[in-house]
Scaffold this motif. Structure first.
Motif, mmCIF file in Angstrom:
data_model
loop_
_atom_site.group_PDB
_atom_site.id
_atom_site.type_symbol
_atom_site.label_atom_id
_atom_site.label_comp_id
_atom_site.label_asym_id
_atom_site.label_seq_id
_atom_site.Cartn_x
_atom_site.Cartn_y
_atom_site.Cartn_z
ATOM 1 N N CYS A 1 18.025 43.845 44.762
ATOM 2 C CA CYS A 1 18.977 43.500 45.858
ATOM 3 C C CYS A 1 20.443 43.843 45.470
ATOM 4 N N HIS B 1 20.930 46.456 51.996
ATOM 5 C CA HIS B 1 21.836 45.226 51.984
ATOM 6 C C HIS B 1 21.558 44.354 53.302
ATOM 7 N N ARG C 1 24.856 36.589 51.093
ATOM 8 C CA ARG C 1 24.963 37.411 49.895
ATOM 9 C C ARG C 1 25.949 37.013 48.897
#
Ligand code: SF4
Ligand SMILES: [Zn+2]
Length: 113
Positions: free
Chosen positions: A47, A53, A60
């Motif tokens: 990732c 994203h 995140r």
């Protein structure tokens, strides 16, 4: 990694079958959902190197904090998983699936090498 992080940082707040605090449990559910819906399927890159994203900014950031803490500790506690993760991070980032590229207006991510 989330479990390791939570046990160290939130030892008095663990609940449920996964033994995580509410915030870490939410993060794990979110990450699993993202993984299930990942546009790359089996070719999913790490990732951190992804061109999509799909995580929200706050999730995140939470994942980044967890990984930064737990990553180096993985080698000692889960060496095989740690090596697999390191290898996955070195895999080239695949191109977006065609359908997704068209939806994004024809823009294409950089070629992987
Ligand atoms: S960040 Fe990228 S690789 Fe990770 S789950 Fe989302 S789309 Fe897939
Ligand atoms: Zn926690």
């Amino acid at each position: 990694m989330v479990g390791m992080y939570c046990r160290h940082h939130h030892p008095d707040q663990q609940l449920g079958s996964e033994q995580l605090c509410a915030q870490c449990a939410e993060l794990l559910v979110y990450a699993r959902r993202r993984l299930e819906r990942c546009v790359f399927g089996d070719a999913k890159p790490a990732c951190a190197k992804c061109v999509v994203h799909c995580y929200s900014a706050s999730m995140r950031e939470q994942v980044r904090v967890v990984m930064r803490w737990a990553g180096p500790r993985m080698l000692a506690s889960h060496p095989i998983l740690a090596v697999r993760h390191l290898l996955a991070e070195r895999r080239p980032v695949p191109r977006l699936p065609e359908k997704r590229r068209r939806k994004a207006g024809g823009s294409t991510p950089p070629e992987s090498s």
